[in-house]
Design a protein around this motif. Sequence first.
Motif, PDB file in Angstrom:
ATOM      1  N   GLU A 107      24.061  33.625 -22.389  1.00 19.30           N
ATOM      2  CA  GLU A 107      23.107  33.976 -23.425  1.00 19.30           C
ATOM      3  C   GLU A 107      23.766  33.825 -24.800  1.00 19.30           C
ATOM      4  O   GLU A 107      24.927  34.180 -24.986  1.00 19.30           O
ATOM      5  N   GLY A 108      23.005  33.305 -25.757  1.00 22.50           N
ATOM      6  CA  GLY A 108      23.531  33.081 -27.094  1.00 22.50           C
ATOM      7  C   GLY A 108      24.036  31.676 -27.332  1.00 22.50           C
ATOM      8  O   GLY A 108      24.275  31.283 -28.472  1.00 22.50           O
ATOM      9  N   THR A 109      24.198  30.892 -26.267  1.00 24.13           N
ATOM     10  CA  THR A 109      24.633  29.512 -26.435  1.00 24.13           C
ATOM     11  C   THR A 109      23.555  28.722 -27.178  1.00 24.13           C
ATOM     12  O   THR A 109      22.363  28.868 -26.912  1.00 24.13           O
ATOM     13  N   VAL A 110      24.000  27.885 -28.116  1.00 22.70           N
ATOM     14  CA  VAL A 110      23.080  27.051 -28.895  1.00 22.70           C
ATOM     15  C   VAL A 110      23.286  25.602 -28.476  1.00 22.70           C
ATOM     16  O   VAL A 110      24.393  25.068 -28.564  1.00 22.70           O
ATOM     17  N   LEU A 111      22.221  24.989 -28.001  1.00 17.25           N
ATOM     18  CA  LEU A 111      22.253  23.605 -27.554  1.00 17.25           C
ATOM     19  C   LEU A 111      21.464  22.755 -28.532  1.00 17.25           C
ATOM     20  O   LEU A 111      20.394  23.173 -29.014  1.00 17.25           O
ATOM     21  N   GLY A 112      21.969  21.590 -28.841  1.00 18.29           N
ATOM     22  CA  GLY A 112      21.290  20.707 -29.783  1.00 18.29           C
ATOM     23  C   GLY A 112      21.194  19.299 -29.248  1.00 18.29           C
ATOM     24  O   GLY A 112      22.049  18.844 -28.494  1.00 18.29           O
ATOM     25  N   LEU A 113      20.127  18.597 -29.652  1.00 21.82           N
ATOM     26  CA  LEU A 113      19.934  17.198 -29.305  1.00 21.82           C
ATOM     27  C   LEU A 113      19.881  16.384 -30.589  1.00 21.82           C
ATOM     28  O   LEU A 113      19.255  16.803 -31.581  1.00 21.82           O
ATOM     29  N   LEU A 114      20.501  15.233 -30.570  1.00 20.87           N
ATOM     30  CA  LEU A 114      20.516  14.355 -31.742  1.00 20.87           C
ATOM     31  C   LEU A 114      20.476  12.917 -31.271  1.00 20.87           C
ATOM     32  O   LEU A 114      21.183  12.536 -30.332  1.00 20.87           O
ATOM     33  N   VAL A 115      19.605  12.142 -31.898  1.00 28.05           N
ATOM     34  CA  VAL A 115      19.580  10.694 -31.685  1.00 28.05           C
ATOM     35  C   VAL A 115      20.092  10.048 -32.960  1.00 28.05           C
ATOM     36  O   VAL A 115      19.501  10.222 -34.037  1.00 28.05           O
ATOM     37  N   ASP A 116      21.211   9.330 -32.857  1.00 28.27           N
ATOM     38  CA  ASP A 116      21.821   8.778 -34.064  1.00 28.27           C
ATOM     39  C   ASP A 116      21.151   7.471 -34.472  1.00 28.27           C
ATOM     40  O   ASP A 116      20.199   7.001 -33.826  1.00 28.27           O
ATOM     41  N   ALA A 117      21.665   6.885 -35.534  1.00 25.28           N
ATOM     42  CA  ALA A 117      21.060   5.665 -36.075  1.00 25.28           C
ATOM     43  C   ALA A 117      21.163   4.496 -35.116  1.00 25.28           C
ATOM     44  O   ALA A 117      20.428   3.509 -35.252  1.00 25.28           O
ATOM     45  N   ASN A 118      22.067   4.595 -34.137  1.00 19.95           N
ATOM     46  CA  ASN A 118      22.223   3.524 -33.154  1.00 19.95           C
ATOM     47  C   ASN A 118      21.426   3.785 -31.882  1.00 19.95           C
ATOM     48  O   ASN A 118      21.688   3.178 -30.847  1.00 19.95           O
ATOM     49  N   SER A 119      20.475   4.727 -31.967  1.00 18.57           N
ATOM     50  CA  SER A 119      19.605   5.072 -30.828  1.00 18.57           C
ATOM     51  C   SER A 119      20.387   5.639 -29.657  1.00 18.57           C
ATOM     52  O   SER A 119      20.030   5.444 -28.494  1.00 18.57           O
ATOM     53  N   CYS A 120      21.471   6.343 -29.947  1.00 20.57           N
ATOM     54  CA  CYS A 120      22.264   6.997 -28.908  1.00 20.57           C
ATOM     55  C   CYS A 120      21.966   8.494 -28.914  1.00 20.57           C
ATOM     56  O   CYS A 120      21.895   9.117 -29.983  1.00 20.57           O
ATOM     57  N   LEU A 121      21.805   9.057 -27.731  1.00 27.05           N
ATOM     58  CA  LEU A 121      21.510  10.477 -27.586  1.00 27.05           C
ATOM     59  C   LEU A 121      22.811  11.264 -27.477  1.00 27.05           C
ATOM     60  O   LEU A 121      23.700  10.912 -26.700  1.00 27.05           O
ATOM     61  N   HIS A 122      22.910  12.361 -28.271  1.00 26.36           N
ATOM     62  CA  HIS A 122      24.073  13.235 -28.251  1.00 26.36           C
ATOM     63  C   HIS A 122      23.619  14.634 -27.864  1.00 26.36           C
ATOM     64  O   HIS A 122      22.534  15.082 -28.240  1.00 26.36           O
ATOM     65  N   LEU A 123      24.500  15.335 -27.156  1.00 27.33           N
ATOM     66  CA  LEU A 123      24.299  16.756 -26.877  1.00 27.33           C
ATOM     67  C   LEU A 123      25.336  17.549 -27.660  1.00 27.33           C
ATOM     68  O   LEU A 123      26.526  17.207 -27.655  1.00 27.33           O
ATOM     69  N   TYR A 124      24.871  18.608 -28.331  1.00 22.35           N
ATOM     70  CA  TYR A 124      25.758  19.514 -29.037  1.00 22.35           C
ATOM     71  C   TYR A 124      25.717  20.869 -28.335  1.00 22.35           C
ATOM     72  O   TYR A 124      24.635  21.376 -28.023  1.00 22.35           O
ATOM     73  N   VAL A 125      26.885  21.440 -28.078  1.00 21.51           N
ATOM     74  CA  VAL A 125      26.985  22.771 -27.481  1.00 21.51           C
ATOM     75  C   VAL A 125      27.738  23.652 -28.460  1.00 21.51           C
ATOM     76  O   VAL A 125      28.916  23.420 -28.742  1.00 21.51           O
ATOM     77  N   ASN A 126      27.023  24.611 -29.014  1.00 18.63           N
ATOM     78  CA  ASN A 126      27.606  25.504 -30.022  1.00 18.63           C
ATOM     79  C   ASN A 126      28.276  24.719 -31.149  1.00 18.63           C
ATOM     80  O   ASN A 126      29.385  25.040 -31.592  1.00 18.63           O
TER      81      ASN A 126
END
Length: 1483
Positions: free
Chosen positions: A1163-1182
């Motif tokens: 609980e409290g973990t922050v997850l993020g999604l990002l698609v960069d300019a090269n159309s690549c998907l990234h996952l961010y964890v905290n």
Amino acid sequence: MAAELHPRSGKLIGLSNSNRTARRNQPVQEFNHGLVLSKEPLRDRDVFTVRIDKKVNSWSGSIEIGVTALDPAALDFPSSATGLKGGSWIVSGCSVLRDGRSVLEEYGRDLDQLAEGDRVGIQRSSRGELHLWVNGQDCGSAASGLPPKLWAVVDLYGKCTQVTVVSCEPPPPSTEKETIGRAEELSCSRPDKFPNNLHDSGTGTTGGSAGEGGNTNNSPAGNGGLGLAAVTGAMTTNDALLFHEKCGTLIKLSNNNKTAERRRPLDEFNNGVVMTNRPLRHNEMFEIRIDKLVDKWSGSIEIGVTTHNPNNLDYPATMTNLRSGTIMMSGCGILTNGKGTRREYCEFSLDELQEGDLIGLMRKASGALHFYINGIDQGVAAAQTPGVVYGVVDLYGMAVKVTIVHNHNHSDRLRRNNAIMRALSPDVGRPRPALSLTPDSEGPDRLLFHANCGQKAAIISEGRTALRPHATDDFNHGVVLSSRPLRSNEVFQVRIDKMVDKWAGSIEIGVTTHNPAYLQLPSTMTNLRSGTWMMTGNGVMHNGTTILDEYGHNLDRLKAGDTVGVVRKEDGSLHFFVNGVAQGPAAWNIPPSVYAVVDLYGQAAQATIMDDMVDFLPLPEDSSEGPTAMSPGSPCSVGGASTTNDLRFHHLHGTNAVITNGGRTALRQNCRSEFNDAIVISNRCLRDGELFEIIIQKMVDRWSGSIEAGVTAIRPDELEFPNTMTDIDYDTWMLSGTAIMQDGNTMRNNYGCDLDSLTTGSRIGMMRSASGDLHYYINGVDQGVACTGLPSGKVYAVIDLYGQCVQVSITSSSGPLDNSLCTSNITEKSFPIHSPVAGVAHRLHNKHGKNVVLLGDGCQGVRVGGYAHGIVFSAKELKADELFEVRIDEVDEQWCGSLHIGLTTLAPPELPSCPLSGLSPSLTQLRTKVTWLLCGSEVRRNGVLQRQNYGCSLDRLTVGNRVGVKRCSDDTMHIFIDGEDMGPAATAVAKNVYAVLDLYGRITAVSIVSSSLIEDMESVKAPSVIYCIIELSERKSPCALVPTVMAFLENHGKNIQLSNQNLTAARVSSYNQGLLVTAQPLARQQLKNYTEFDDKFQIDRLNPSWTSSLSLGVIGHSPDRLNFPSTACCLKRSAWLLQRDSIFHNSLKICENYGPNLDTCPEGTVLGLLVDANSCLHLYVNGMDQGVAAQDIPSPCYPFIDLYGQCEQITIVKDSVPAVGGENGETRCQGDMEKADMVDGIKESVCWTPPPEINLNKTCEYQALCSRFKDLLTLPDGYFDEDAKYNLCYCESCHKLRGDEAYYKRGEPPRDYALPFGWCRFALRIKPHCEVSNALKKWHIAYHGTSVGALRRTLDHSQLLPGMSSIFSVSPVKAEGPNGYSEPEENSAPGREVPRVRLSPTMRYSGMEIFAPKVQFRDPRSHRSHQAQVGFQVCVRPGSYKVGPQTLGHSEPLDPRFSNSEIEWITKEQGGTLLYGLLIRVE
């Protein structure tokens, strides 16, 4: 010669095209019987060539070709070419066989890899050599010394179904000059094959008969010769099972594919799956021999069957991971599709087998699957097995190498099984005198078991041990008798060696007049109707008729290690003993010549005759009080109330405890491998003012902690003995070290004595005074009041033989200290009454099940007997929206099943008077009126199933959980667990209903905690969030940027409820149907803009009742009209999913080991999604970028979240994660959170530190397991830092979640150290003075492996002192051994040698087993056995140590960062080290 085939061929062959084309009939149903031979013998140099016309993919293996000296006109065709004997050479796969035996493992081209249209030929050269030709290329010599007259052989085996003879003529001269070198080059170009350097010591494969054909078809003498290579490689044969060439990634095959070996066995424990090359036939034995084991891992070989074809199978790491078509034997249990279906299938555990043991399996024609251990059938493992199954072996853990065997030496296997059974028996095998109450030294006439025994019994150990080898399959036919009649006063005693949990009933013992040599043994001895007296349960039977109902201790409650005995006295009376305690006279006028009888019935599986007499108390008439007249119906125990010193240890005790010396002595067996599970308790309650005193007789200097002593109000027969007595959370008072503990919680510290400091010969006593005070006595000296308020006349003395304490005995001082304090008032156990909350009006109705007792004015219900008849009702009808809630007070783990709860229209006032003998035994059977109830996770109406998988299963409830039921105003029934609404369970519920509960199975007591007043539901406070401002679509101009609030779409899974302006989503029911998607697409962003524009989701709430957790990803199409499936993994159109640590595209896995395991995010973990300019998907964890997860993400794309399993609520957030590398302002050094140190003003590395509110420890099962092991060490809490946030887990998921790097720098000057990946650190308390503060900043970090036994003494001195560590890591300066260290001598003069302490900057070195020995322990929660190691993380003063090479002789690098020549630090300075953290690793 003519290029034709002989008209005689295998039984499935059809010839056509003038006998030039051969076709195997039924190619999909049959894989063999496809043998064809040339019409005439080969001439020298002629190449008999065939073309492969057709192949099928149903089978493994393919065409085989060769030559034979057998005349086809007289040949009895075997099923395959490798069954040809009498001068036959066959090429199979890439191997060559002669008469079915491999002569060349790696040769030429792999025939299994040839395709349709390829040509293959065979030739006998003029020099008598065999050559194989593939597509016109000579593969070189395959064999030599061939006879002159040979026929070509072609086997249409496996995949090959049709061939055509294309020629039989010499090759062109230019082609024939090809050298053997190219054949060798072809062979060497196979990197997936390994050379075989093992010789087959087994017999050859059995095949069809090969007659010696006459030489009737003599052709002109020619030089025809053909090469042949046979069997193995990838190829399988029909007559001999081999391992398939496709196998686990670490498997190496050899010995004609009959031997499989796991490579790197000391580094890897899995990826060792191998399968048979073909399906098993009915009644065909698949048997392997264990060739090699390693003593490093837990677990061992697993074997079974699977329906999966090895050609098409993606091999898992372990076979039990396969969730379909697989039945495996693992340990002593059976797993079907990875789930346990039989817990104790057989007597033998695969984990206990040794090198040379044999394991087999067979699928019977009936479909039953049987396993065999050293040739002995273990019975039916599965009743219905599919018709087509492959054998499978998993070389897991300790198992490294196995070989398929075909011979069956049954006598050798029986000898091995007997040796295993003797090894498993606790009998130490020392010679003992004959058992008798009168001295008798006739050794040769010792009591043994007679060879004539029950048909399911066996006698081993030279007649001293009897067992039922298949105790889990049969419960009777286990009668055994003594080899001769008993003498007068001669005691016949046996020890129960082994029990099974499957049956009711247990061992029975007695005497009979029947001679075992002539007796037709019955299935159970109580069926015998003449000359027999037996003790069964707690009664006595004569000739099958009960003569005493309540005689003595119940034999059905005995455990392994307990003893039972019988004696016929001179006066003709019969007496029984239980654990050395006489149970009194059971019968009179017993004839003089009777044989002892033991019936291994039900749970009793093995027993051994005991010869010790020291364990017996005198019989009642031998006591100092003189003979006592007793009626046959009265139970008797020795001493009774006539003696003041009748205190003994109770016969019920912990698993590792042994009671001897007539109940006066208790000891812990296996004291150097087991440190707990050795609780013993007094045989009766202590009287007021009565001292219970014991003396410590034996200790071991191996463990930390020692004896614990106290009292409990729990009756011994009601106590489920835990690992340690401080695990009990009710009615128990214990002294542990210097701490007084009540119900597992510390009440006070620094009591007047320290039990951990006592030594051999010390005496410990405890006494309850008349005022209810508990006093302890050490060596006769009162230590004062330890606690007060003990219940009167109902406490038992308890001793926990823990850690260093191994053996104690009750002293003669035990007894009343002050007779005026004695009292005979003994009351029944009173259940703790917990008063409900203020203003409660809820009560239980006085009409209830017959086994229920109401306490506390109807606020508590207790089931006092059995497992059923526990129905209780609310006292009044429930109003609309009125919650009726109870708390679980007591649980009895001997039963299965759990509480049932619901609503009923049955009005209790209309029921007859209590007790209600006519009320249904369980709530599921209550059908006189309409009843809605929750049973487990199933909702039923009048017993009929309405829905499954509703909420949390009630079977998981334990003490302290709350369960409630409510009838809502919309006529629905809701169930509440711990205050949480599980959602509507039933609809159309009647208005006039009562709450109803069933105290069933495990649940024995509940208390009401609810009020009849309708309480307002608390409004759910919306989490505070910051809206996420995202970039608009590219279609708008840059100046048109407007704030857009990212929110969830109204279209979502059916169990989702949105709130907080659609920024918060919660799953309100079940564990799935929790899919949701954002209303806005995800914009393309630069990586540097992550903190400004990305989608971030915070986990708000987890429910540990479920498994697995959330997953997330993106979809490339509009979600407005999306029909949401039950889970995200069912999205199969333009979907990219991140689940656990894997990535899926359209439900297909495309990547593994990506980022941390999302199932472990707390609980409290922050997850993020990002698609960069090269159309690549990234996952961010905290805030930490986990790298590119997927590429070519379409635009627009929409983020989605699946609230699955544990994850029940998330919220869209922004900027809640501190900047990377931010300081937390704590006084403890940065190394606590493994941040990099400042070196010359430059950050060497930066690691994200979680915010204080994010507790990464919440859901890590590994850290919880390590913490439970730490608790078992009973180290004082004062040694550890009170702030749990400094406790760090370095398991793979946790360190990835934090973004830890593998190496950091510390100190002045800075020096590298490695993080202890795989370990768990518990921060130690650090004294806040200047020197320590300086050490935290300027000293270096190192590690020190040690033993469990040295922990306490090291912590007591707060540093690594010479002589206080593991013997492996401390050694004197002089008298070193050849490897640089040695153990200090016992009698060395103090001060003459300066021992030194070994450290290392990496736990890869300090954590080696020679420095940190492994200990085995049983997890108190899962009850599984594990191995653990311990060590310290320390600060070491720069300049106080010397850097040197490792001293263990390893040639390979132990750590990639540290050279072996600089991996060991040695210090001799006292005070040069500072203990920083306790490290624990559990396997």
